[in-house]
Design a protein around this motif. Structure first.
Motif, PDB file in Angstrom:
ATOM      1  N   CYS A  20       0.849  -1.185   0.000  1.00  0.00           N
ATOM      2  CA  CYS A  20       0.000   0.000   0.000  1.00  0.00           C
ATOM      3  C   CYS A  20       0.891   1.244   0.000  1.00  0.00           C
ATOM      4  CB  CYS A  20      -0.917  -0.029   1.220  1.00  0.00           C
ATOM      5  SG  CYS A  20      -2.147   1.288   1.233  1.00  0.00           S
ATOM      6  N   PRO A  21       1.368   1.666  -1.172  1.00  0.00           N
ATOM      7  CA  PRO A  21       2.290   2.819  -1.215  1.00  0.00           C
ATOM      8  C   PRO A  21       1.564   4.141  -0.996  1.00  0.00           C
ATOM      9  CG  PRO A  21       1.831   2.026  -3.434  1.00  0.00           C
ATOM     10  CD  PRO A  21       1.144   1.076  -2.500  1.00  0.00           C
ATOM     11  N   MET A  22       2.158   4.979  -0.167  1.00  0.00           N
ATOM     12  CA  MET A  22       1.667   6.341   0.078  1.00  0.00           C
ATOM     13  C   MET A  22       2.882   7.253  -0.040  1.00  0.00           C
ATOM     14  SD  MET A  22      -1.071   5.618   3.159  1.00  0.00           S
ATOM     15  CE  MET A  22      -0.188   4.245   3.883  1.00  0.00           C
ATOM     16  N   PRO A  23       3.193   7.712  -1.261  1.00  0.00           N
ATOM     17  CA  PRO A  23       4.481   8.355  -1.555  1.00  0.00           C
ATOM     18  C   PRO A  23       4.799   9.565  -0.688  1.00  0.00           C
ATOM     19  CG  PRO A  23       3.286   7.831  -3.580  1.00  0.00           C
ATOM     20  CD  PRO A  23       2.340   7.582  -2.450  1.00  0.00           C
ATOM     21  N   ALA A  24       3.780  10.242  -0.155  1.00  0.00           N
ATOM     22  CA  ALA A  24       4.063  11.463   0.607  1.00  0.00           C
ATOM     23  C   ALA A  24       4.682  11.162   1.976  1.00  0.00           C
ATOM     24  CB  ALA A  24       2.772  12.261   0.799  1.00  0.00           C
ATOM     25  N   LEU A  25       4.607   9.921   2.423  1.00  0.00           N
ATOM     26  CA  LEU A  25       5.096   9.599   3.772  1.00  0.00           C
ATOM     27  C   LEU A  25       6.594   9.299   3.764  1.00  0.00           C
ATOM     28  CD1 LEU A  25       2.233   7.327   5.179  1.00  0.00           C
ATOM     29  CD2 LEU A  25       2.541   9.803   5.392  1.00  0.00           C
ATOM     30  N   PRO A  26       7.327   9.732   4.810  1.00  0.00           N
ATOM     31  CA  PRO A  26       8.759   9.443   4.881  1.00  0.00           C
ATOM     32  C   PRO A  26       9.077   8.127   5.592  1.00  0.00           C
ATOM     33  CG  PRO A  26       8.134  10.936   6.649  1.00  0.00           C
ATOM     34  CD  PRO A  26       6.875  10.656   5.867  1.00  0.00           C
ATOM     35  N   ALA A  27       8.043   7.411   6.032  1.00  0.00           N
ATOM     36  CA  ALA A  27       8.238   6.187   6.811  1.00  0.00           C
ATOM     37  C   ALA A  27       7.445   5.044   6.191  1.00  0.00           C
ATOM     38  CB  ALA A  27       7.794   6.408   8.263  1.00  0.00           C
ATOM     39  N   VAL A  28       7.753   3.859   6.640  1.00  0.00           N
ATOM     40  CA  VAL A  28       7.064   2.674   6.133  1.00  0.00           C
ATOM     41  C   VAL A  28       6.691   1.762   7.303  1.00  0.00           C
ATOM     42  CG1 VAL A  28       9.242   1.446   5.753  1.00  0.00           C
ATOM     43  CG2 VAL A  28       7.225   0.813   4.445  1.00  0.00           C
ATOM     44  N   GLY A  29       5.486   1.194   7.242  1.00  0.00           N
ATOM     45  CA  GLY A  29       5.047   0.211   8.222  1.00  0.00           C
ATOM     46  C   GLY A  29       5.117  -1.173   7.610  1.00  0.00           C
ATOM     47  N   VAL A  30       5.610  -2.130   8.381  1.00  0.00           N
ATOM     48  CA  VAL A  30       5.710  -3.524   7.920  1.00  0.00           C
ATOM     49  C   VAL A  30       5.115  -4.414   8.993  1.00  0.00           C
ATOM     50  CG1 VAL A  30       7.247  -5.399   7.223  1.00  0.00           C
ATOM     51  CG2 VAL A  30       7.810  -3.034   6.610  1.00  0.00           C
ATOM     52  N   SER A  31       4.185  -5.272   8.593  1.00  0.00           N
ATOM     53  CA  SER A  31       3.645  -6.237   9.551  1.00  0.00           C
ATOM     54  C   SER A  31       3.605  -7.612   8.913  1.00  0.00           C
ATOM     55  CB  SER A  31       2.228  -5.835  10.001  1.00  0.00           C
ATOM     56  OG  SER A  31       1.305  -5.954   8.937  1.00  0.00           O
ATOM     57  N   VAL A  32       3.722  -8.631   9.764  1.00  0.00           N
ATOM     58  CA  VAL A  32       3.509 -10.014   9.334  1.00  0.00           C
ATOM     59  C   VAL A  32       2.443 -10.604  10.252  1.00  0.00           C
ATOM     60  CG1 VAL A  32       4.504 -12.285   8.932  1.00  0.00           C
ATOM     61  CG2 VAL A  32       5.877 -10.232   8.514  1.00  0.00           C
ATOM     62  N   HIS A  33       1.331 -10.990   9.663  1.00  0.00           N
ATOM     63  CA  HIS A  33       0.230 -11.608  10.413  1.00  0.00           C
ATOM     64  C   HIS A  33       0.235 -13.110  10.134  1.00  0.00           C
ATOM     65  CE1 HIS A  33      -1.119  -7.434  10.657  1.00  0.00           C
ATOM     66  NE2 HIS A  33      -2.061  -7.798  11.515  1.00  0.00           N
ATOM     67  N   TYR A  34       0.332 -13.902  11.181  1.00  0.00           N
ATOM     68  CA  TYR A  34       0.251 -15.358  11.052  1.00  0.00           C
ATOM     69  C   TYR A  34      -1.145 -15.808  11.469  1.00  0.00           C
ATOM     70  CZ  TYR A  34       5.334 -15.368  10.582  1.00  0.00           C
ATOM     71  OH  TYR A  34       6.622 -15.151  10.143  1.00  0.00           O
ATOM     72  N   ASP A  35      -1.666 -16.773  10.722  1.00  0.00           N
ATOM     73  CA  ASP A  35      -3.035 -17.258  10.968  1.00  0.00           C
ATOM     74  C   ASP A  35      -3.029 -18.256  12.121  1.00  0.00           C
ATOM     75  OD1 ASP A  35      -5.673 -18.004  10.839  1.00  0.00           O
ATOM     76  OD2 ASP A  35      -5.709 -18.166   8.651  1.00  0.00           O
ATOM     77  N   VAL A  36      -2.717 -17.761  13.302  1.00  0.00           N
ATOM     78  CA  VAL A  36      -2.724 -18.571  14.519  1.00  0.00           C
ATOM     79  C   VAL A  36      -2.948 -17.639  15.711  1.00  0.00           C
ATOM     80  CG1 VAL A  36      -0.193 -18.439  14.696  1.00  0.00           C
ATOM     81  CG2 VAL A  36      -1.434 -20.209  15.948  1.00  0.00           C
ATOM     82  N   GLY A  37      -3.895 -17.994  16.558  1.00  0.00           N
ATOM     83  CA  GLY A  37      -4.182 -17.186  17.742  1.00  0.00           C
ATOM     84  C   GLY A  37      -4.676 -18.067  18.873  1.00  0.00           C
ATOM     85  N   PHE A  38      -5.314 -17.435  19.849  1.00  0.00           N
ATOM     86  CA  PHE A  38      -5.795 -18.198  21.000  1.00  0.00           C
ATOM     87  C   PHE A  38      -6.673 -19.366  20.561  1.00  0.00           C
ATOM     88  CE2 PHE A  38      -6.140 -13.849  23.315  1.00  0.00           C
ATOM     89  CZ  PHE A  38      -4.767 -13.764  23.388  1.00  0.00           C
ATOM     90  N   ARG A  39      -7.509 -19.113  19.560  1.00  0.00           N
ATOM     91  CA  ARG A  39      -8.502 -20.126  19.198  1.00  0.00           C
ATOM     92  C   ARG A  39      -7.899 -21.278  18.391  1.00  0.00           C
ATOM     93  NH1 ARG A  39     -14.125 -16.814  18.129  1.00  0.00           N
ATOM     94  NH2 ARG A  39     -13.100 -15.962  16.292  1.00  0.00           N
ATOM     95  N   SER A  40      -6.579 -21.203  18.109  1.00  0.00           N
ATOM     96  CA  SER A  40      -5.903 -22.320  17.441  1.00  0.00           C
ATOM     97  C   SER A  40      -5.307 -23.302  18.440  1.00  0.00           C
ATOM     98  CB  SER A  40      -4.770 -21.789  16.547  1.00  0.00           C
ATOM     99  OG  SER A  40      -5.210 -20.748  15.707  1.00  0.00           O
ATOM    100  N   GLU A  41      -5.272 -22.941  19.699  1.00  0.00           N
ATOM    101  CA  GLU A  41      -4.560 -23.755  20.689  1.00  0.00           C
ATOM    102  C   GLU A  41      -5.292 -25.065  20.962  1.00  0.00           C
ATOM    103  OE1 GLU A  41      -2.876 -19.910  23.191  1.00  0.00           O
ATOM    104  OE2 GLU A  41      -4.653 -20.986  23.850  1.00  0.00           O
ATOM    105  N   PRO A  42      -4.547 -26.176  21.108  1.00  0.00           N
ATOM    106  CA  PRO A  42      -5.196 -27.439  21.475  1.00  0.00           C
ATOM    107  C   PRO A  42      -5.528 -27.472  22.959  1.00  0.00           C
ATOM    108  CG  PRO A  42      -2.826 -27.753  21.299  1.00  0.00           C
ATOM    109  CD  PRO A  42      -3.100 -26.326  20.885  1.00  0.00           C
ATOM    110  N   GLU A  43      -6.451 -28.320  23.324  1.00  0.00           N
ATOM    111  CA  GLU A  43      -6.782 -28.474  24.744  1.00  0.00           C
ATOM    112  C   GLU A  43      -5.542 -28.924  25.504  1.00  0.00           C
ATOM    113  OE1 GLU A  43     -10.514 -30.189  25.991  1.00  0.00           O
ATOM    114  OE2 GLU A  43     -11.194 -30.254  23.907  1.00  0.00           O
TER     115      GLU A  43
END
Length: 444
Positions: A20-43
Motif C-alpha cells: 500500500c504505497p503512500m508516496p508522501a510519507l517518509p516512513a514505512v510500516g511492515v507487519s507479518v500476520h500469522y493465521d494462529v491465535g488463541f482459538r488455534s490452541e489445542p486443549e
C-alpha cells in the motif's frame, strides 16, 4: 490519511503480500500476520500462542537474541507484536530507507527462529509475570475478556482462556514449540503488509529476494469455530478481590463479518447510539440521569471491531454501585433495544452516531502502525485489506432500518450476563481462570 487501493502478490511458497504505497510519507510500516491465535490452541495448551509470540523475539538464524529490536531502534523505528483470537502479528515502523532491513529481519525469523530451552524457560517466566500484572493482581484485570467467553461460548476454541493456565504453560517443551512453528508459521499461513512511503516495484523485488527461498509447508487444517447460538440466557458470576465496585458484562453474538458485513457494521452504529457520547441513550439515562452506573460502554468485538472471525461478540460493560442490580441494568438495556428495534433511531440521532463512528474509525487508522496492522489483519481474516479505507463509507450508509434490525438481533434469550463481584475473601494470586484472554502487545 487517504488510503490507496492495495496491490497484492503471492509467492510460490504461499506467502501473501499486500503493498500500500503512500508516496508522501517518509516512513514505512511492515507487519507479518500469522493465521494462529488463541482459538488455534489445542486443549491442555492454553496460552501457547502468546508464549510462542514471545519466542519469536529471541533471535533467529542470522540474528542474535533481542537484536531484532536493536536494529529497528538503531534505524529510528519501533517494533512489537501481539496475540489475538485468530492471529498473531509482528509489526514495525521505520524510516523508508530501512525497509529492506525490516524485510530481512522478518524473513529470517519466518525461516528459522531460535527455539532453545533457555529461551523457552526465560519467556515462560516473562509470560507468567505478565499474567500476574495484567490479570491476577489488577482490579478488573482482563474483565470481561478473560471470563465472558467462557460463559457465552461452549466449545474449547471459543471459550478457553488464551492468556493461559500456569499449569498448561509450564508443560511446554522445545519440541512442541518446533511443531507449533512448523504447523502455523509457514509462509502460506502468513500475510506480509507494507504501507507508507516506498516504491511498489522495488518493494515487490525485495519481498521476492528475502522471502522466496523459505520452504513451503503443507497447509494446516482450519480450526472449527462453529457452534450454535445459546438456547437461553446464560448467567454467571466472577469474583474479583481487587475491584472496588461491581461490574456487569453482557455478551451477544454478532453477524459474521465475512458474509454479513453490512449487518456487522450496523451493530457498530448501534453501539454508538447506546454509549457513543454523553448524549447516547445508555450514557444519558444511566450515568447522567439516574446515576445507576458510573460508566457504561458497548461495542463490537472483544478487542474492537473486525478483529476476529465468526463467532464474534457484541459487548455491553457497566461499572456500577452495589445498590444497582443486574436486573435493573438489563431492564434499561432491553427497553432501549426494544425502542430502537421498534422505531429505529431519529434522523438527528443517527446522524450523530454515524459521524461519531466515522471519526473514531479515521482516528483508529490515523497512525501508520495502526493502519498497517489493520490492513494485514483484515486481509488475513476477511480477504479485504481495503476495508480500512472503506469502512467509514459503509458506516455512513447505515440506515435507521439497519439499526432496527441490529437491535432485534440482540435477543435476551441468546445472551450471556456475567456479574463481577468485589470479594476480599478471594485468595490470590492464583492461576489464570479457564476462560478467554485478551491480546497483549509484548516486547519479547
Amino acid at each position: 490519511m487517504p488510503i490507496p487501493i492495495p496491490r497484492r502478490l503471492t509467492l510460490p511458497n504461499g506467502l501473501r503480500a499486500v503493498l500500500c504505497p503512500m508516496p508522501a510519507l517518509p516512513a514505512v510500516g511492515v507487519s507479518v500476520h500469522y493465521d494462529v491465535g488463541f482459538r488455534s490452541e489445542p486443549e491442555g495448551r492454553t496460552g501457547f500462542a502468546h508464549l510462542f509470540e514471545h519466542l519469536m523475539f529471541q533471535g533467529s538464524e542470522s540474528v542474535d537474541r533481542l537484536e531484532h529490536f536493536r536494529q529497528i531502534q538503531a534505524a529510528g523505528g519501533s517494533a512489537n507484536g501481539s496475540t489475538h483470537q485468530d492471529y498473531t502479528d509482528y509489526y514495525q515502523v521505520v524510516p523508508s530507507a530501512a525497509l529492506e532491513r525490516v524485510l530481512f529481519l522478518e524473513a529470517d525469523r519466518m525461516r528459522a527462529p531460535k527455539l532453545t530451552a533457555e529461551n523457552l524457560r526465560t519467556q515462560l517466566d516473562v509470560v507468567k509475570e505478565e499474567i500476574r500484572l495484567n490479570v491476577l493482581n489488577k482490579p478488573y484485570g482482563g474483565f470481561p475478556w478473560t471470563v465472558l467467553p467462557g460463559l457465552l461460548y461452549s466449545t474449547f476454541p471459543n471459550a478457553h482462556n488464551g492468556y493461559g493456565d500456569f499449569s498448561d504453560l509450564e508443560q511446554a517443551t522445545v519440541d512442541e514449540c518446533a511443531r507449533f512453528f512448523d504447523t502455523y508459521y509457514a509462509p502460506g499461513n502468513a500475510v506480509l503488509t507494507i504501507a507508507g512511503g516506498f516504491d511498489p516495484d522495488r518493494a515487490a523485488e525485495l519481498v521476492h529476494r528475502h522471502f522466496h527461498d523459505i520452504a513451503a509447508r503443507a497447509p494446516r487444517p482450519a480450526v472449527d469455530l462453529t457452534e450454535p447460538l445459546p438456547a437461553g440466557e446464560l448467567r454467571g458470576e466472577h469474583l474479583d478481590r481487587h475491584a472496588p465496585l461491581p461490574a456487569t458484562a453482557i455478551g451477544y453474538r454478532l453477524p459474521d463479518a465475512r458474509t454479513e458485513l453490512d449487518a456487522y457494521v450496523a451493530h457498530m452504529i448501534l453501539g454508538a447510539l447506546l454509549t457513543g457520547g454523553d448524549d447516547a441513550r445508555l450514557k444519558r439515562r444511566m450515568v447522567h440521569r439516574t446515576a445507576t452506573v458510573t460508566d457504561v460502554s458497548t461495542g463490537c468485538g472483544l478487542f474492537g471491531p473486525l478483529e476476529a472471525r465468526d463467532p464474534d461478540t457484541f459487548l455491553c460493560v457497566a461499572t456500577h454501585p452495589a445498590q444497582t442490580t443486574t436486573d435493573q441494568l438489563l431492564d434499561v438495556l432491553d427497553e432501549e433495544l426494544a425502542d430502537l428495534a421498534g422505531r429505529g433511531p431519529g434522523e438527528a440521532e443517527l446522524a450523530r452516531a454515524t459521524a461519531l463512528s466515522a471519526a473514531r474509525t479515521h482516528r483508529a487508522y490515523d497512525s501508520l502502525a495502526a493502519l498497517t496492522r489493520a490492513m494485514g489483519a483484515q486481509e488475513l481474516l476477511f480477504g479485504r485489506a481495503e476495508l480500512a479505507g472503506s469502512i467509514a463509507d459503509r458506516l455512513a450508509a447505515v440506515t435507521a432500518e439497519d439499526v432496527a434490525l441490529a437491535a432485534r438481533r440482540l435477543r435476551p434469550d441468546q445472551r450471556a450476563v456475567l456479574s463481577l463481584r468485589p470479594d476480599q475473601a478471594v485468595p490470590g494470586p492464583r492461576p489464570a481462570p479457564a476462560t478467554a484472554a485478551h491480546p497483549v502487545p509484548t516486547g519479547g
